[in-house]
Design a protein around this motif. Structure first.
Motif, PDB file in Angstrom:
ATOM      1  N   PHE A 195     -12.580 -22.791  39.776  1.00  0.00           N
ATOM      2  CA  PHE A 195     -12.299 -22.036  40.998  1.00  0.00           C
ATOM      3  C   PHE A 195     -11.162 -21.042  40.805  1.00  0.00           C
ATOM      4  O   PHE A 195     -10.922 -20.201  41.645  1.00  0.00           O
ATOM      5  N   GLY A 196     -10.405 -21.160  39.717  1.00  0.00           N
ATOM      6  CA  GLY A 196      -9.276 -20.276  39.493  1.00  0.00           C
ATOM      7  C   GLY A 196      -8.061 -20.736  40.279  1.00  0.00           C
ATOM      8  O   GLY A 196      -8.170 -21.553  41.180  1.00  0.00           O
ATOM      9  N   ALA A 197      -6.899 -20.177  39.905  1.00  0.00           N
ATOM     10  CA  ALA A 197      -5.654 -20.648  40.509  1.00  0.00           C
ATOM     11  C   ALA A 197      -5.309 -19.911  41.802  1.00  0.00           C
ATOM     12  O   ALA A 197      -4.383 -20.300  42.506  1.00  0.00           O
ATOM     13  N   THR A 198      -6.042 -18.848  42.113  1.00  0.00           N
ATOM     14  CA  THR A 198      -5.713 -18.048  43.294  1.00  0.00           C
ATOM     15  C   THR A 198      -5.759 -18.895  44.563  1.00  0.00           C
ATOM     16  O   THR A 198      -6.784 -19.514  44.846  1.00  0.00           O
ATOM     17  N   PRO A 199      -4.664 -18.928  45.325  1.00  0.00           N
ATOM     18  CA  PRO A 199      -4.715 -19.691  46.575  1.00  0.00           C
ATOM     19  C   PRO A 199      -5.627 -18.991  47.586  1.00  0.00           C
ATOM     20  O   PRO A 199      -5.712 -17.774  47.621  1.00  0.00           O
ATOM     21  N   ARG A 200      -6.327 -19.774  48.389  1.00  0.00           N
ATOM     22  CA  ARG A 200      -7.213 -19.184  49.393  1.00  0.00           C
ATOM     23  C   ARG A 200      -6.935 -19.819  50.752  1.00  0.00           C
ATOM     24  O   ARG A 200      -6.405 -20.914  50.830  1.00  0.00           O
ATOM     25  N   THR A 201      -7.349 -19.107  51.799  1.00  0.00           N
ATOM     26  CA  THR A 201      -7.279 -19.707  53.122  1.00  0.00           C
ATOM     27  C   THR A 201      -8.656 -19.613  53.753  1.00  0.00           C
ATOM     28  O   THR A 201      -9.468 -18.772  53.363  1.00  0.00           O
ATOM     29  N   LEU A 202      -8.917 -20.482  54.717  1.00  0.00           N
ATOM     30  CA  LEU A 202     -10.186 -20.405  55.446  1.00  0.00           C
ATOM     31  C   LEU A 202      -9.987 -19.456  56.618  1.00  0.00           C
ATOM     32  O   LEU A 202      -8.959 -19.510  57.291  1.00  0.00           O
ATOM     33  N   SER A 203     -10.972 -18.602  56.858  1.00  0.00           N
ATOM     34  CA  SER A 203     -10.813 -17.686  57.980  1.00  0.00           C
ATOM     35  C   SER A 203     -10.940 -18.496  59.267  1.00  0.00           C
ATOM     36  O   SER A 203     -11.679 -19.467  59.347  1.00  0.00           O
ATOM     37  N   GLY A 250     -10.977 -34.400  55.887  1.00  0.00           N
ATOM     38  CA  GLY A 250      -9.538 -34.153  55.982  1.00  0.00           C
ATOM     39  C   GLY A 250      -9.153 -32.917  55.182  1.00  0.00           C
ATOM     40  O   GLY A 250      -8.297 -32.140  55.600  1.00  0.00           O
ATOM     41  N   GLY A 251      -9.794 -32.737  54.032  1.00  0.00           N
ATOM     42  CA  GLY A 251      -9.499 -31.577  53.188  1.00  0.00           C
ATOM     43  C   GLY A 251      -9.826 -30.265  53.877  1.00  0.00           C
ATOM     44  O   GLY A 251      -9.075 -29.298  53.776  1.00  0.00           O
ATOM     45  N   VAL A 252     -10.960 -30.238  54.586  1.00  0.00           N
ATOM     46  CA  VAL A 252     -11.334 -29.006  55.295  1.00  0.00           C
ATOM     47  C   VAL A 252     -10.285 -28.708  56.378  1.00  0.00           C
ATOM     48  O   VAL A 252      -9.826 -27.566  56.530  1.00  0.00           O
ATOM     49  N   LEU A 253      -9.872 -29.751  57.112  1.00  0.00           N
ATOM     50  CA  LEU A 253      -8.872 -29.540  58.162  1.00  0.00           C
ATOM     51  C   LEU A 253      -7.526 -29.139  57.557  1.00  0.00           C
ATOM     52  O   LEU A 253      -6.858 -28.216  58.033  1.00  0.00           O
ATOM     53  N   TYR A 254      -7.144 -29.832  56.481  1.00  0.00           N
ATOM     54  CA  TYR A 254      -5.893 -29.521  55.794  1.00  0.00           C
ATOM     55  C   TYR A 254      -5.921 -28.082  55.282  1.00  0.00           C
ATOM     56  O   TYR A 254      -4.959 -27.327  55.419  1.00  0.00           O
ATOM     57  N   GLY A 255      -7.073 -27.698  54.705  1.00  0.00           N
ATOM     58  CA  GLY A 255      -7.223 -26.336  54.200  1.00  0.00           C
ATOM     59  C   GLY A 255      -7.206 -25.300  55.311  1.00  0.00           C
ATOM     60  O   GLY A 255      -6.748 -24.182  55.126  1.00  0.00           O
ATOM     61  N   THR A 256      -7.716 -25.672  56.479  1.00  0.00           N
ATOM     62  CA  THR A 256      -7.701 -24.752  57.612  1.00  0.00           C
ATOM     63  C   THR A 256      -6.267 -24.557  58.109  1.00  0.00           C
ATOM     64  O   THR A 256      -5.853 -23.454  58.425  1.00  0.00           O
ATOM     65  N   LEU A 257      -5.508 -25.650  58.150  1.00  0.00           N
ATOM     66  CA  LEU A 257      -4.120 -25.546  58.612  1.00  0.00           C
ATOM     67  C   LEU A 257      -3.245 -24.844  57.582  1.00  0.00           C
ATOM     68  O   LEU A 257      -2.359 -24.069  57.934  1.00  0.00           O
ATOM     69  N   PHE A 258      -3.465 -25.138  56.296  1.00  0.00           N
ATOM     70  CA  PHE A 258      -2.561 -24.653  55.255  1.00  0.00           C
ATOM     71  C   PHE A 258      -3.323 -23.734  54.300  1.00  0.00           C
ATOM     72  O   PHE A 258      -3.871 -22.746  54.738  1.00  0.00           O
ATOM     73  N   ALA A 259      -3.318 -24.059  53.006  1.00  0.00           N
ATOM     74  CA  ALA A 259      -3.999 -23.209  52.038  1.00  0.00           C
ATOM     75  C   ALA A 259      -4.743 -24.080  51.044  1.00  0.00           C
ATOM     76  O   ALA A 259      -4.506 -25.278  50.958  1.00  0.00           O
ATOM     77  N   ILE A 260      -5.631 -23.437  50.286  1.00  0.00           N
ATOM     78  CA  ILE A 260      -6.493 -24.172  49.365  1.00  0.00           C
ATOM     79  C   ILE A 260      -6.253 -23.684  47.946  1.00  0.00           C
ATOM     80  O   ILE A 260      -6.365 -22.489  47.672  1.00  0.00           O
ATOM     81  N   TYR A 261      -5.878 -24.592  47.065  1.00  0.00           N
ATOM     82  CA  TYR A 261      -5.672 -24.266  45.652  1.00  0.00           C
ATOM     83  C   TYR A 261      -5.860 -25.555  44.860  1.00  0.00           C
ATOM     84  O   TYR A 261      -5.838 -26.646  45.437  1.00  0.00           O
ATOM     85  N   PRO A 262      -6.064 -25.433  43.528  1.00  0.00           N
ATOM     86  CA  PRO A 262      -6.474 -26.616  42.758  1.00  0.00           C
ATOM     87  C   PRO A 262      -5.521 -27.810  42.872  1.00  0.00           C
ATOM     88  O   PRO A 262      -5.970 -28.952  42.826  1.00  0.00           O
TER      89      PRO A 262
END
Lengths: 292, 401
Positions: free
Chosen positions: A118-126, A207-219
């Motif tokens: 997935f690469g190291a780039t942090p992402r956020t959910l819209s 929980g990961g989807v919610l956590y990612g929605t609140l914060f950011a997603i990275y490896p």
């Protein structure tokens, strides 16, 4: 007039709801299988990435709701594979220490595979609400945060009903209470293991989807949820589901209030202070039942 | 981590075309895993472009360059281990790369003790070059240089009455705070409170809720890409308005993708190559970068990585034919580095007696929106300004979503 105290309680409850959700999965797996899964937060990371890819494909509401379903299904399936391939052979053959080492290995492996693919780039959910904020006089928050909180509550309630009403749910609880007795009562223990691990992993994925929605997603995002889930699990009593639910909220609020009124720098330390105090004073946790 | 480190060692030891002379080994350290892995990969992309150009033109004195990467994970202990491995096992002639002040303070000391020249690409704590270490150089401006522009702007334009600090708990954050605290004292701005967060933190609502009660005119926020983006987003969710000022390293492509218009009005210091397209050398770098990596825009770290390797290659070239005696060759390269006089993507590169570059000047930038798309614009000094400073407006008045 705005209230700092209320605001921090709200902040704590929102984060706490996600802690609860992730910790419930961890404590279920521990209760039934006696496995301390240090890769639990990485199952959340996988769930979050499933949401990233689904939302890129189907944006908006459909995508967000769909990604919750897809993350639960996808991570649940991953849980079945990991349980069958990695943990089940260890249950009878090796010691607790082996299980811990294997789960730590799994955590390192998953983190690095995620960076590779997935690469190291942090992402956020819209945000399907388009970033709408809610200012209620005393406190402010965003519509998305409230939805994450509500979603976590709904999932937790559904889980509670399932575990106490459905046949399979009761069987899971029976196995957690006494593995041998459950087996003697004709419960297919291997099926229970598979279902528990799948369910626990699916909760981590949600929980990961919610956590990612609140914060950011990275490896490497799984490390913090794993840590918090362990604090919550110990606080609530290892294997105690209702204990984990309440303790998640307790930890969330304790962190924000501790950060506000004691020291901001020691916000993360609060969880560990709690672990030490609980283990010293009430080793079975706030909601734990004593071992027989 | 271990797996990736292995992959990095095996896969990324990028040797030059076979059949050529024996390559010259250069060690590159950086946080290639962990929460800064994205920014480190930008640095690496810049270096790979430089490597292509150097080896494409026949290498250095007929020998190709070979880069050997060491992962620091932004932790001083890992950095020291990686540097020691590069110096003693791989026997690199010179150490480049960088990122994370705390790590580079440690790795530069290790290299200096081994009498190996080290050229730090990114990391701005003054400590790195002010300890009198003879083998340490830095191609990035240090924090006083980075913050000078902002200090002038605070005194001349903003004149804040109250400020607060919300900093990364590292040398990067704490050194920056010292400089700004001194400036605030000078211009009579009151420091209301200081908070710190850890690298890799994701939930900042506790601190932001407290900042909101304090209502500072300016909030200094030294943070990297991910943390800075999350702070901006959570500030919006908590309805907190302030003038955010950072160092500027956070303004990467990933940052703008994460924040969208939420980052409007945030400020920092910048060496963004794409903002200095009037400079032919910088423009050539940007063009070459976009040719090698279609669809991506070089940021400050790509540019700093590129310049770092170019400086090293230039010194190797001027050091002349190598004797094969590692200690002597390392000294030769050190002497050559001292005489560096180049014009690269960040600007002119010359080292002071302390090894610190003193010819690169960042400008003050602010994030502004054009058609709801955020981007940084130079707002100070006036001679370089591309836009005027805009006061942050309440969230309810902002149109873009």
């Amino acid at each position: 007039m705005e209230s700092l105290f209320l605001q921090q309680v709200v902040n704590g409850l929102i984060v706490g709801s996600v802690y609860s959700l992730i910790a419930v999965g961890l404590t279920m797996i521990f209760g039934v299988m006696r496995i301390s899964n240090f890769a639990h937060g990485d199952f959340s990371m996988v769930g979050a990435y499933i949401a990233v890819f689904l939302l890129a494909w189907v944006p908006g509401w459909m995508g967000w709701v769909g990604s919750l379903l897809a993350a639960a299904a996808g991570v649940g399936l991953l849980g079945i594979l990991v349980e069958r391939g990695v943990f089940r052979p260890l249950l009878t053959r090796w010691t607790d220490l082996d299980q811990i080492m294997v789960s730590i290995g799994l955590f390192i492996l998953m983190e690095n595979l995620a960076q590779l693919f997935f690469g190291a780039t942090p992402r956020t959910l819209s945000d399907p609400f388009g970033g709408v904020t809610v200012n209620m006089g005393l406190v402010s928050t965003s519509a998305m945060r409230l939805l994450c909180f509500a979603m976590a509550m709904v999932i937790i309630i559904v889980l509670e009903v399932y575990l106490n009403r459905a046949r399979m749910g009761v069987a899971i609880q029976a196995t957690a209470q006494n593995r041998t007795a459950a087996q003697l009562m004709g419960i297919n223990i291997n099926l229970i293991y598979a279902v528990t691990f799948a369910l626990g992993s699916a909760l981590a994925g949600l929980g990961g989807v919610l956590y990612g929605t609140l914060f950011a997603i990275y490896p490497t995002m799984g490390a913090i949820p794993t840590l918090k889930a362990f604090v919550v699990t110990i606080l609530g009593g290892m294997g105690n589901i209702r204990g984990a639910i309440f303790s998640g909220f307790i930890l969330g609020v304790a962190e924000t209030l501790g950060g506000t009124y004691i020291s901001m720098e020691y916000k993360h330390a609060i969880g560990f202070v709690i672990i030490i105090l609980v283990l010293l004073i009430i080793p079975n946790g706030l909601f734990g039942r004593s071992e027989k | 981590m271990a797996l990736l480190a292995l992959a990095l060692c095996l896969g990324l030891t990028l040797a030059a075309p076979a059949g050529a002379a024996e390559p010259i080994k250069v060690g590159i350290v950086g946080p290639f895993t962990g929460s800064l892995a994205h920014n480190a990969s930008e640095m690496k992309k810049g270096m790979m472009l430089a490597l292509d150009q150097i080896n494409g033109q026949g290498g250095v004195n007929g020998r190709p360059l070979e880069l050997i990467f060491g992962d620091t994970s932004c932790k001083p202990a890992n950095g020291v281990a990686a540097a020691k491995k590069l110096l003693s096992r791989d026997k690199v002639l010179v150490l480049g790369g960088g990122y994370c002040s705390s790590v580079n303070i440690a790795t530069s000391e290790v290299a200096n003790a081994e009498k190996t020249p080290v050229v730090v690409a990114i990391a701005i704590s003054p400590t790195i070059t002010n300890r009198g270490l003879k083998y340490v150089f830095r191609t990035s401006p240090n924090s006083p240089m980075f913050l000078q522009g902002i200090n002038n702007w605070l005194a001349e334009v903003k004149k804040p009455k109250t400020v607060a600090f919300f900093m990364e708990n590292s040398d990067y954050g704490r050194d920056g705070q010292k400089i700004w605290e001194a400036q605030c004292k000078k211009i009579g701005a009151k420091v209301l409170d200081s908070f710190y967060f850890e690298i890799g933190d994701t939930d900042f609502t506790t601190q932001i809720s407290k900042l909101k009660q304090l209502k500072p005119d300016v909030t200094f926020n030294i943070a990297s890409t991910t943390e800075a983006a999350l702070i901006q987003k959570q500030a919006k969710e908590l309805n907190f308005v302030t003038q955010w000022i950072g160092v500027g390293g956070q303004f990467t492509q990933a940052y703008f993708k994460m924040t969208g218009p939420v980052s409007e009005f945030a400020m920092g210091s910048s060496l963004e190559p794409t903002k200095a397209m009037k400079d032919p050398v910088t423009a050539a770098f940007v063009k070459a970068y976009q040719k090698k990596y279609p669809g991506s825009r070089p940021g400050i770290f790509s540019s700093q990585g590129y310049d770092n390797l170019m400086v090293i290659a230039d010194a190797l070239k001027r050091a002349g034919k190598l004797s094969g005696n590692l200690a002597k060759d390392r000294d030769k390269v050190r002497d050559a580095l001292k005489a560096t006089d180049l014009k690269l993507s960040q600007g002119a590169i010359k080292f002071g007696p302390d090894g610190q570059v003193f010819t690169v000047y960042p400008s003050v930038v602010q994030v502004q929106l054009k058609n709801c798309q955020p981007d940084t614009y130079i707002i100070y000094p006036a001679s370089r300004a591309a836009a005027k400073y805009l006061e942050p407006t309440p969230w309810s008045k902002r149109q873009c979503k």
